[in-house]
Design a protein around this motif. Sequence first.
Motif, PDB file in Angstrom:
ATOM      1  N   ILE A 196       0.867  -1.185   0.000  1.00 32.77           N
ATOM      2  CA  ILE A 196       0.000   0.000   0.000  1.00 32.77           C
ATOM      3  C   ILE A 196       0.903   1.234   0.000  1.00 32.77           C
ATOM      4  CG2 ILE A 196      -1.777   1.327   1.215  1.00 32.77           C
ATOM      5  CD1 ILE A 196      -2.843  -1.242   2.379  1.00 32.77           C
ATOM      6  N   GLY A 197       0.769   2.065  -1.010  1.00 28.05           N
ATOM      7  CA  GLY A 197       1.537   3.310  -1.098  1.00 28.05           C
ATOM      8  C   GLY A 197       0.636   4.489  -0.802  1.00 28.05           C
ATOM      9  N   ASN A 198       1.159   5.684  -1.030  1.00 28.02           N
ATOM     10  CA  ASN A 198       0.435   6.888  -0.611  1.00 28.02           C
ATOM     11  C   ASN A 198      -0.923   7.058  -1.299  1.00 28.02           C
ATOM     12  OD1 ASN A 198       0.300   9.231   1.008  1.00 28.02           O
ATOM     13  ND2 ASN A 198       0.705  10.455  -0.821  1.00 28.02           N
ATOM     14  N   ILE A 199      -0.960   6.891  -2.604  1.00 26.65           N
ATOM     15  CA  ILE A 199      -2.221   7.098  -3.342  1.00 26.65           C
ATOM     16  C   ILE A 199      -3.314   6.189  -2.788  1.00 26.65           C
ATOM     17  CG2 ILE A 199      -3.398   6.764  -5.567  1.00 26.65           C
ATOM     18  CD1 ILE A 199      -0.781   7.498  -6.949  1.00 26.65           C
ATOM     19  N   TYR A 200      -2.995   4.886  -2.743  1.00 23.15           N
ATOM     20  CA  TYR A 200      -4.039   3.928  -2.388  1.00 23.15           C
ATOM     21  C   TYR A 200      -4.385   3.963  -0.898  1.00 23.15           C
ATOM     22  CZ  TYR A 200      -3.505   2.622  -7.204  1.00 23.15           C
ATOM     23  OH  TYR A 200      -3.455   2.682  -8.578  1.00 23.15           O
ATOM     24  N   SER A 201      -3.453   4.408  -0.043  1.00 22.54           N
ATOM     25  CA  SER A 201      -3.807   4.526   1.381  1.00 22.54           C
ATOM     26  C   SER A 201      -4.898   5.591   1.554  1.00 22.54           C
ATOM     27  CB  SER A 201      -2.574   4.865   2.224  1.00 22.54           C
ATOM     28  OG  SER A 201      -2.098   6.150   1.919  1.00 22.54           O
ATOM     29  N   ASN A 202      -4.785   6.695   0.813  1.00 23.62           N
ATOM     30  CA  ASN A 202      -5.830   7.729   0.856  1.00 23.62           C
ATOM     31  C   ASN A 202      -7.180   7.169   0.423  1.00 23.62           C
ATOM     32  OD1 ASN A 202      -4.668  10.473   1.485  1.00 23.62           O
ATOM     33  ND2 ASN A 202      -3.256   9.860  -0.114  1.00 23.62           N
ATOM     34  N   GLU A 203      -7.160   6.424  -0.658  1.00 28.18           N
ATOM     35  CA  GLU A 203      -8.407   5.870  -1.211  1.00 28.18           C
ATOM     36  C   GLU A 203      -9.032   4.838  -0.272  1.00 28.18           C
ATOM     37  OE1 GLU A 203      -9.987   6.776  -4.256  1.00 28.18           O
ATOM     38  OE2 GLU A 203      -8.649   8.444  -3.891  1.00 28.18           O
ATOM     39  N   ILE A 204      -8.210   3.977   0.297  1.00 30.50           N
ATOM     40  CA  ILE A 204      -8.717   2.919   1.186  1.00 30.50           C
ATOM     41  C   ILE A 204      -9.372   3.543   2.420  1.00 30.50           C
ATOM     42  CG2 ILE A 204      -7.995   1.027   2.740  1.00 30.50           C
ATOM     43  CD1 ILE A 204      -5.755   0.460   0.548  1.00 30.50           C
ATOM     44  N   LEU A 205      -8.718   4.551   3.008  1.00 25.95           N
ATOM     45  CA  LEU A 205      -9.270   5.177   4.211  1.00 25.95           C
ATOM     46  C   LEU A 205     -10.582   5.914   3.930  1.00 25.95           C
ATOM     47  CD1 LEU A 205      -6.001   6.364   5.969  1.00 25.95           C
ATOM     48  CD2 LEU A 205      -7.539   4.532   6.708  1.00 25.95           C
ATOM     49  N   PHE A 206     -10.710   6.461   2.735  1.00 28.65           N
ATOM     50  CA  PHE A 206     -11.986   7.093   2.373  1.00 28.65           C
ATOM     51  C   PHE A 206     -13.098   6.046   2.343  1.00 28.65           C
ATOM     52  CE2 PHE A 206     -15.252   8.117  -0.762  1.00 28.65           C
ATOM     53  CZ  PHE A 206     -15.738   9.306  -0.228  1.00 28.65           C
ATOM     54  N   HIS A 207     -12.827   4.918   1.676  1.00 27.44           N
ATOM     55  CA  HIS A 207     -13.844   3.858   1.591  1.00 27.44           C
ATOM     56  C   HIS A 207     -14.225   3.333   2.979  1.00 27.44           C
ATOM     57  CE1 HIS A 207     -14.327   3.281  -2.736  1.00 27.44           C
ATOM     58  NE2 HIS A 207     -13.068   3.636  -2.835  1.00 27.44           N
ATOM     59  N   LYS A 214      -6.832  18.665   2.216  1.00 26.41           N
ATOM     60  CA  LYS A 214      -5.473  18.145   2.012  1.00 26.41           C
ATOM     61  C   LYS A 214      -4.608  18.544   3.197  1.00 26.41           C
ATOM     62  CE  LYS A 214      -1.514  18.330  -1.093  1.00 26.41           C
ATOM     63  NZ  LYS A 214      -0.909  18.989  -2.258  1.00 26.41           N
ATOM     64  N   ILE A 215      -3.959  17.574   3.783  1.00 24.47           N
ATOM     65  CA  ILE A 215      -2.989  17.855   4.856  1.00 24.47           C
ATOM     66  C   ILE A 215      -1.735  17.044   4.551  1.00 24.47           C
ATOM     67  CG2 ILE A 215      -4.696  18.358   6.669  1.00 24.47           C
ATOM     68  CD1 ILE A 215      -4.216  15.458   7.709  1.00 24.47           C
ATOM     69  N   PHE A 216      -0.679  17.236   5.345  1.00 24.84           N
ATOM     70  CA  PHE A 216       0.515  16.406   5.192  1.00 24.84           C
ATOM     71  C   PHE A 216       0.698  15.543   6.427  1.00 24.84           C
ATOM     72  CE2 PHE A 216       1.161  19.568   1.971  1.00 24.84           C
ATOM     73  CZ  PHE A 216       1.750  18.832   0.943  1.00 24.84           C
ATOM     74  N   ILE A 217       0.871  14.259   6.214  1.00 21.88           N
ATOM     75  CA  ILE A 217       1.188  13.349   7.317  1.00 21.88           C
ATOM     76  C   ILE A 217       2.536  12.722   6.979  1.00 21.88           C
ATOM     77  CG2 ILE A 217       0.523  11.248   8.553  1.00 21.88           C
ATOM     78  CD1 ILE A 217      -2.397  11.911   8.023  1.00 21.88           C
ATOM     79  N   SER A 218       3.514  12.941   7.835  1.00 20.79           N
ATOM     80  CA  SER A 218       4.894  12.490   7.563  1.00 20.79           C
ATOM     81  C   SER A 218       5.354  12.903   6.158  1.00 20.79           C
ATOM     82  CB  SER A 218       5.030  10.971   7.726  1.00 20.79           C
ATOM     83  OG  SER A 218       4.594  10.581   8.989  1.00 20.79           O
ATOM     84  N   ASN A 219       5.083  14.137   5.831  1.00 20.14           N
ATOM     85  CA  ASN A 219       5.475  14.731   4.531  1.00 20.14           C
ATOM     86  C   ASN A 219       4.773  14.137   3.311  1.00 20.14           C
ATOM     87  OD1 ASN A 219       7.275  16.658   5.531  1.00 20.14           O
ATOM     88  ND2 ASN A 219       8.889  15.091   5.720  1.00 20.14           N
ATOM     89  N   ARG A 220       3.791  13.278   3.526  1.00 15.91           N
ATOM     90  CA  ARG A 220       3.069  12.701   2.381  1.00 15.91           C
ATOM     91  C   ARG A 220       1.715  13.390   2.260  1.00 15.91           C
ATOM     92  NH1 ARG A 220       5.217   7.652   1.224  1.00 15.91           N
ATOM     93  NH2 ARG A 220       4.449   8.139  -0.859  1.00 15.91           N
TER      94      ARG A 220
END
Length: 287
Positions: free
Chosen positions: A183-194, A271-277
């Motif tokens: 799981i990378g940055n893009i998909y972590s955002n998507e998974i948490l939304f779902h 949009k926020i930054f978590i650990s620079n991501r």
Amino acid sequence: MPELPEVEIVKRSLKNRINYKKIKKIIIKNRNLRFKVPQNFENILEGRVVIDILRFSKYIILSLDNSSFCLIHLGMSGTLHLINNKKQKKITNLSFYHSKTLPKKHNHIKIKFSNFMIVYNDPRRFGFFKVFKNKYELNKYFEKKGPEAISSQFNYKYIKNKLENKNKNIKNFLLDQNFVSGIGNIYSNEILFHCKINPLKLAKKINNKNIRNLSKYSKLVLNLAIKYGGSSIRDFKNTKGVSGSFQNEFKVYDREKKNCPRRNCRSKISKIFISNRSTFFCKSCQK
Ligand SMILES: [Zn+2]
């Protein structure tokens, strides 16, 4: 940066083209990738037949006929290009990842087959190649990594056990490859939304229902992205020159200030930054 779905598409493209083909020659222009390309690399690979192409997380693994393995990680900007011998000087669109033509610079490794070659290009050189003499060495390399997000081992019991009493936020948890692979940055955002989970929520506060959802939606989102051919953030293409289109399906990623796609929700994506991501989520429906 290619994530699991894009690497899976690269793997499938490679499988179509190099499976059961013999590696004739390896030419290394620059050994200084993220890790130095080992000195015995050419010796182990030249003359070998590729008998399978596997993938674990974001690693591509070539299985060779002398029971050795070649590992390829594309890093941040690594791309593989397939160049037909006859068309060498012509423009080719057989690139596997975000480039229509073979770039002029940063072609570090060439793997030659009888009538074509695979060229590894990587401007930032965060990618790398490794060789393993046998399956034991290969397994040892991966032993500390968490189960793949799309595997059955990434289940309720496993997640519950790992999240217990942990003060780390859930987004960083999902990005930790020792917890879950792929799981990378893009998909972590998507998974948490779902899952309707706020990315800043502490791991220990995730309830049982959401633990089930994390397992369920990780698989759902990644498998759907594979079905769409990955995401074309820049110019991701498979060997047929077809772009992935999952970026059109993003619910939150790169959608700052746009309407939340959830019905009956009138909020905008933050949009926020978590650990620079960069982290995208809906404050109203992700609690
Ligand atoms: Zn919302």
